[in-house]
Scaffold this motif. Structure first.
Motif, PDB file in Angstrom:
ATOM      1  N   VAL A 130      -7.788  -3.393  -0.327  1.00  0.00           N
ATOM      2  CA  VAL A 130      -8.814  -3.257   0.717  1.00  0.00           C
ATOM      3  C   VAL A 130      -8.432  -4.120   1.918  1.00  0.00           C
ATOM      4  CG1 VAL A 130     -11.240  -3.674   1.298  1.00  0.00           C
ATOM      5  CG2 VAL A 130     -10.659  -2.669  -0.917  1.00  0.00           C
ATOM      6  N   ALA A 131      -7.946  -5.338   1.648  1.00  0.00           N
ATOM      7  CA  ALA A 131      -7.576  -6.231   2.756  1.00  0.00           C
ATOM      8  C   ALA A 131      -6.429  -5.643   3.574  1.00  0.00           C
ATOM      9  CB  ALA A 131      -7.198  -7.609   2.210  1.00  0.00           C
ATOM     10  N   LEU A 132      -5.466  -5.010   2.890  1.00  0.00           N
ATOM     11  CA  LEU A 132      -4.288  -4.459   3.575  1.00  0.00           C
ATOM     12  C   LEU A 132      -4.538  -3.058   4.145  1.00  0.00           C
ATOM     13  CD1 LEU A 132      -1.575  -5.649   1.027  1.00  0.00           C
ATOM     14  CD2 LEU A 132      -1.632  -6.275   3.454  1.00  0.00           C
ATOM     15  N   GLN A 133      -5.754  -2.563   3.995  1.00  0.00           N
ATOM     16  CA  GLN A 133      -6.146  -1.235   4.495  1.00  0.00           C
ATOM     17  C   GLN A 133      -5.253  -0.129   3.934  1.00  0.00           C
ATOM     18  OE1 GLN A 133      -6.571  -2.971   8.717  1.00  0.00           O
ATOM     19  NE2 GLN A 133      -8.205  -1.453   8.609  1.00  0.00           N
ATOM     20  N   ALA A 134      -5.005  -0.216   2.639  1.00  0.00           N
ATOM     21  CA  ALA A 134      -4.198   0.782   1.946  1.00  0.00           C
ATOM     22  C   ALA A 134      -5.006   2.069   1.747  1.00  0.00           C
ATOM     23  CB  ALA A 134      -3.763   0.227   0.591  1.00  0.00           C
ATOM     24  N   SER A 135      -4.284   3.142   1.421  1.00  0.00           N
ATOM     25  CA  SER A 135      -4.934   4.416   1.074  1.00  0.00           C
ATOM     26  C   SER A 135      -4.601   4.754  -0.369  1.00  0.00           C
ATOM     27  CB  SER A 135      -4.417   5.542   1.966  1.00  0.00           C
ATOM     28  OG  SER A 135      -4.646   5.243   3.308  1.00  0.00           O
ATOM     29  N   ALA A 176       1.211  -5.062  10.895  1.00  0.00           N
ATOM     30  CA  ALA A 176       1.794  -5.154  12.234  1.00  0.00           C
ATOM     31  C   ALA A 176       2.312  -6.568  12.463  1.00  0.00           C
ATOM     32  CB  ALA A 176       0.734  -4.813  13.272  1.00  0.00           C
ATOM     33  N   SER A 177       3.296  -6.701  13.348  1.00  0.00           N
ATOM     34  CA  SER A 177       3.847  -8.032  13.595  1.00  0.00           C
ATOM     35  C   SER A 177       2.737  -8.893  14.201  1.00  0.00           C
ATOM     36  CB  SER A 177       5.047  -7.948  14.523  1.00  0.00           C
ATOM     37  OG  SER A 177       4.608  -7.557  15.795  1.00  0.00           O
ATOM     38  N   GLY A 178       2.695 -10.148  13.798  1.00  0.00           N
ATOM     39  CA  GLY A 178       1.635 -11.031  14.275  1.00  0.00           C
ATOM     40  C   GLY A 178       0.505 -11.193  13.277  1.00  0.00           C
ATOM     41  N   ILE A 179       0.375 -10.234  12.375  1.00  0.00           N
ATOM     42  CA  ILE A 179      -0.676 -10.357  11.344  1.00  0.00           C
ATOM     43  C   ILE A 179      -0.256 -11.438  10.342  1.00  0.00           C
ATOM     44  CG2 ILE A 179      -1.822  -9.214   9.397  1.00  0.00           C
ATOM     45  CD1 ILE A 179      -2.870  -7.929  11.787  1.00  0.00           C
ATOM     46  N   ILE A 180      -1.158 -12.361  10.111  1.00  0.00           N
ATOM     47  CA  ILE A 180      -0.868 -13.453   9.181  1.00  0.00           C
ATOM     48  C   ILE A 180      -1.741 -13.249   7.949  1.00  0.00           C
ATOM     49  CG2 ILE A 180      -0.978 -15.963   8.900  1.00  0.00           C
ATOM     50  CD1 ILE A 180      -0.807 -15.901  12.073  1.00  0.00           C
ATOM     51  N   THR A 181      -1.135 -13.429   6.796  1.00  0.00           N
ATOM     52  CA  THR A 181      -1.877 -13.151   5.562  1.00  0.00           C
ATOM     53  C   THR A 181      -1.981 -14.397   4.696  1.00  0.00           C
ATOM     54  OG1 THR A 181       0.129 -12.472   4.399  1.00  0.00           O
ATOM     55  CG2 THR A 181      -1.124 -10.733   5.504  1.00  0.00           C
ATOM     56  N   GLY A 182      -3.020 -14.451   3.888  1.00  0.00           N
ATOM     57  CA  GLY A 182      -3.203 -15.586   2.986  1.00  0.00           C
ATOM     58  C   GLY A 182      -3.967 -15.177   1.742  1.00  0.00           C
ATOM     59  N   PHE A 183      -3.793 -15.950   0.704  1.00  0.00           N
ATOM     60  CA  PHE A 183      -4.466 -15.654  -0.566  1.00  0.00           C
ATOM     61  C   PHE A 183      -4.724 -16.950  -1.317  1.00  0.00           C
ATOM     62  CE2 PHE A 183      -4.032 -15.014  -5.198  1.00  0.00           C
ATOM     63  CZ  PHE A 183      -5.136 -14.190  -5.402  1.00  0.00           C
ATOM     64  N   GLY A 184      -5.833 -16.998  -2.014  1.00  0.00           N
ATOM     65  CA  GLY A 184      -6.093 -18.131  -2.900  1.00  0.00           C
ATOM     66  C   GLY A 184      -7.089 -17.715  -3.953  1.00  0.00           C
ATOM     67  N   GLU A 185      -6.940 -18.236  -5.155  1.00  0.00           N
ATOM     68  CA  GLU A 185      -7.958 -17.984  -6.171  1.00  0.00           C
ATOM     69  C   GLU A 185      -8.042 -19.166  -7.113  1.00  0.00           C
ATOM     70  OE1 GLU A 185      -6.672 -14.424  -8.516  1.00  0.00           O
ATOM     71  OE2 GLU A 185      -6.517 -15.807 -10.194  1.00  0.00           O
ATOM     72  N   LEU A 186      -9.194 -19.296  -7.733  1.00  0.00           N
ATOM     73  CA  LEU A 186      -9.366 -20.334  -8.741  1.00  0.00           C
ATOM     74  C   LEU A 186      -9.697 -19.672 -10.073  1.00  0.00           C
ATOM     75  CD1 LEU A 186      -9.592 -23.522  -9.086  1.00  0.00           C
ATOM     76  CD2 LEU A 186     -12.029 -23.065  -9.292  1.00  0.00           C
ATOM     77  N   ALA A 187      -8.922 -20.004 -11.105  1.00  0.00           N
ATOM     78  CA  ALA A 187      -9.191 -19.520 -12.461  1.00  0.00           C
ATOM     79  C   ALA A 187      -9.075 -20.728 -13.386  1.00  0.00           C
ATOM     80  CB  ALA A 187      -8.193 -18.444 -12.855  1.00  0.00           C
ATOM     81  N   ARG A 188      -9.661 -20.620 -14.575  1.00  0.00           N
ATOM     82  CA  ARG A 188      -9.649 -21.776 -15.474  1.00  0.00           C
ATOM     83  C   ARG A 188      -8.240 -22.104 -15.954  1.00  0.00           C
ATOM     84  NH1 ARG A 188     -14.706 -23.627 -16.692  1.00  0.00           N
ATOM     85  NH2 ARG A 188     -16.343 -22.116 -16.302  1.00  0.00           N
ATOM     86  N   VAL A 199      -8.583 -12.716  -0.127  1.00  0.00           N
ATOM     87  CA  VAL A 199      -7.391 -12.251   0.567  1.00  0.00           C
ATOM     88  C   VAL A 199      -7.749 -12.186   2.046  1.00  0.00           C
ATOM     89  CG1 VAL A 199      -5.636 -10.453   0.688  1.00  0.00           C
ATOM     90  CG2 VAL A 199      -6.901 -10.794  -1.441  1.00  0.00           C
ATOM     91  N   VAL A 200      -6.872 -12.709   2.896  1.00  0.00           N
ATOM     92  CA  VAL A 200      -7.140 -12.749   4.334  1.00  0.00           C
ATOM     93  C   VAL A 200      -5.976 -12.116   5.098  1.00  0.00           C
ATOM     94  CG1 VAL A 200      -7.574 -14.261   6.319  1.00  0.00           C
ATOM     95  CG2 VAL A 200      -8.411 -14.916   4.064  1.00  0.00           C
ATOM     96  N   CYS A 201      -6.291 -11.260   6.071  1.00  0.00           N
ATOM     97  CA  CYS A 201      -5.295 -10.750   7.020  1.00  0.00           C
ATOM     98  C   CYS A 201      -5.886 -10.975   8.413  1.00  0.00           C
ATOM     99  CB  CYS A 201      -5.062  -9.245   6.843  1.00  0.00           C
ATOM    100  SG  CYS A 201      -4.446  -8.788   5.229  1.00  0.00           S
ATOM    101  N   THR A 202      -5.156 -11.662   9.291  1.00  0.00           N
ATOM    102  CA  THR A 202      -5.745 -11.985  10.592  1.00  0.00           C
ATOM    103  C   THR A 202      -4.680 -12.181  11.654  1.00  0.00           C
ATOM    104  OG1 THR A 202      -7.306 -13.463  11.710  1.00  0.00           O
ATOM    105  CG2 THR A 202      -5.763 -14.494  10.163  1.00  0.00           C
ATOM    106  N   LEU A 203      -5.130 -12.123  12.905  1.00  0.00           N
ATOM    107  CA  LEU A 203      -4.291 -12.581  14.013  1.00  0.00           C
ATOM    108  C   LEU A 203      -4.751 -13.988  14.337  1.00  0.00           C
ATOM    109  CD1 LEU A 203      -4.462  -9.404  16.260  1.00  0.00           C
ATOM    110  CD2 LEU A 203      -2.363 -10.332  15.229  1.00  0.00           C
ATOM    111  N   ILE A 214     -11.273 -10.100   5.645  1.00  0.00           N
ATOM    112  CA  ILE A 214     -11.415 -10.958   4.463  1.00  0.00           C
ATOM    113  C   ILE A 214     -12.021 -10.143   3.318  1.00  0.00           C
ATOM    114  CG2 ILE A 214     -12.481 -13.070   3.541  1.00  0.00           C
ATOM    115  CD1 ILE A 214     -12.701 -14.038   6.464  1.00  0.00           C
ATOM    116  N   VAL A 215     -11.429 -10.247   2.133  1.00  0.00           N
ATOM    117  CA  VAL A 215     -11.982  -9.580   0.949  1.00  0.00           C
ATOM    118  C   VAL A 215     -12.022 -10.598  -0.189  1.00  0.00           C
ATOM    119  CG1 VAL A 215     -11.762  -7.642  -0.658  1.00  0.00           C
ATOM    120  CG2 VAL A 215     -10.935  -7.396   1.696  1.00  0.00           C
TER     121      VAL A 215
END
Lengths: 286, 168
Positions: A130-135, A176-188, A199-203, A214-215
């Motif tokens: 969803v964050a990457l706008q996939a089909s 697209a160039s310039g898009i910055i992505t990030g991810f983080g999760e907490l599990a036991r 999951v984050v994708c942003t300029l 953000i998803v």
């Protein structure tokens, strides 16, 4: 801890598979790796009359880059996605996110299509897609259709899949160039279901977030854009110093109820800390 | 049901599979998981069944060379594939270094988890990457041990990696 009786069918083609689903009706189920289905069968939480084993169908496997899109076959195993050179180069976020899926043995068998079809709210692939706008590309006896990942997930463990449909592949546009992505999760422990993650994708322009996408996973009912957070953080300066200016938005996008072993308030706090951590560690454009 | 008079699928099928490099052709119930096939039908009881829903890792085997949870695999899914169990890999000598290290570091107490731990550690070694202690811990995170507290197991795996030059 033993499954009830069912019938098993190994189709020779995708066409045979979708016809078997149609002819049997809604209590037939397609299985690829079976890493969620087998657990549910063994615990008798699932009781299909027919299992259609699509795990070895060659037409559903493989990864290729076509016109700015990375196509991932539905029954491509998590482990094969993580070690794929095209994905590592074109959409490294996928490798970062996917390394948190379950444990080595499960990553060896589980498939991306299976994960999307099961739509666990704590799963990594739905949030990433969803964050990457996939089909998502679906096949049925009526033909193929394409649906944006954002519209594919419709509720807790619920998707837009019809009972005679099978996921063929997922098409991920190369960011697209310039898009910055990030991810983080907490599990036991590494590989457990995420308590919270995002999951984050942003300029980023002049230390400001521009149009962030953000998803959340683990703390959202299903994978969907966190629209309130996306609005709240747009044009916001980073590093984010405190959560005061997005706490309300986060409560709307990731409402957390008390569950045995975890208070809603605690999960909320974890989501808040993770959000700041992921956003503040986004790699700035060079 | 759609009212079709022809039901699709079968409740028992014949599978043809290589188990520890030996060809096995058997009729099985399709509801049976691979762990029960190995233990009950073939009497290969080195593969242990703990939780039977994919949480504990005790039933780890190699399916086409990759670690797999036998309890999360239908026997039918192994058709046409290669299965290696703790028995086969022990006899071939593939696990010798790991087994010696497990003994030297007291990494097996009750040994219920050991076959799964050994196969998962074996796969990590096969990847041939330089790994840290944290990487070992993460790779083994899908295998639960209720005796040793994990440190001894990680010590054992690290010692084999170090000997091969793969420990960071």
């Amino acid at each position: 801890m033993k499954a009830r009786g069912f019938r098993y069918y190994r189709p020779g083609s995708l066409k045979e598979a979708v016809h078997a689903l149609r002819d049997t009706g809604p209590d037939a189920v397609a299985m690829a790796g079976g890493q969620s289905l087998l657990a549910a069968l063994n615990m008798r939480l699932s009781n299909p009359s027919l299992i259609v084993d699509i795990g070895d169908l060659p037409e559903l496997q493989g990864i290729e880059e076509v016109d700015g899109v990375v196509r991932i076959g539905a029954t491509t195993r998590h482990a094969d996605i993580l070690r794929n050179a095209v994905i590592g180069k074109r959409v490294p976020l996928i490798c970062e996110v996917g390394s948190h899926i379950a444990h080595a043995a499960v990553r060896n068998r589980g498939t991306i299509g299976g994960s999307l079809a099961y739509a666990d709210p704590a799963a990594e692939w739905p949030a990433a897609m969803v964050a990457l706008q996939a089909s998502v590309i679906l096949a049925s006896p009526r033909g193929e259709r394409v649906i944006p990942a954002e519209q594919f997930f419709v509720g807790l463990l619920e998707t837009a899949l019809e009972s005679d449909e099978i996921i063929v592949r997922v098409d991920v546009p190369i960011p697209a160039s310039g898009i910055i992505t990030g991810f983080g999760e907490l599990a036991r422990r590494h590989g457990d279901f995420a308590i919270a993650g995002l999951v984050v994708c942003t300029l980023i322009d002049k230390h400001k977030l521009i149009d962030p996408r953000i998803v959340y996973l683990g703390c959202s009912e299903y994978a969907r854009p966190a629209v309130n957070m996306m609005r709240a953080l747009d044009q916001m300066e980073i590093p984010l110093s405190n959560a005061a200016n997005f706490a309300d938005a986060l409560r709307k996008d990731a409402p957390s109820n008390d569950v045995p072993g975890l208070r809603g308030e605690t999960r909320q706090k974890i989501a808040e800390v993770l959000t700041r951590r992921v956003i503040n560690s986004l790699e700035r454009p060079k | 049901m759609s009212g079709n008079d022809r039901e699709i699928g079968l409740e028992s099928i014949v599978i043809d599979v290589l188990i520890n490099d030996r060809r096995v052709v058997r009729r099985i119930d399709v509801r049976q998981h691979l762990g029960d096939f190995l233990r009950v039908d073939l009497e290969l009881t080195g593969t242990h069944l703990g939780c039977e829903h994919g949480v504990c890792g005790a039933c780890t085997i190699l399916l086409d060379g990759r670690t797999t949870r036998a309890c999360l695999t239908l026997t039918a899914q192994a058709h046409g594939k290669q299965v290696h169990t703790i028995e086969g890999l022990s006899e071939s000598g593939a696990l010798d270094e790991l087994r010696e290290a497990f003994i030297a570091h007291n990494a097996a107490q009750c040994a219920f988890c050991s076959s799964g731990m050994l196969l998962t550690a074996h796969e990590l070694l096969q990847l041939g990457k330089t790994v840290s202690r944290d990487d070992i811990r993460n790779y083994l995170s899908g295998n639960i041990c209720r005796c040793t507290g994990y440190h001894a197991i990680i010590d054992a795996v690290e010692s084999v990696l170090r000997a091969k030059g793969g420990a960071a």
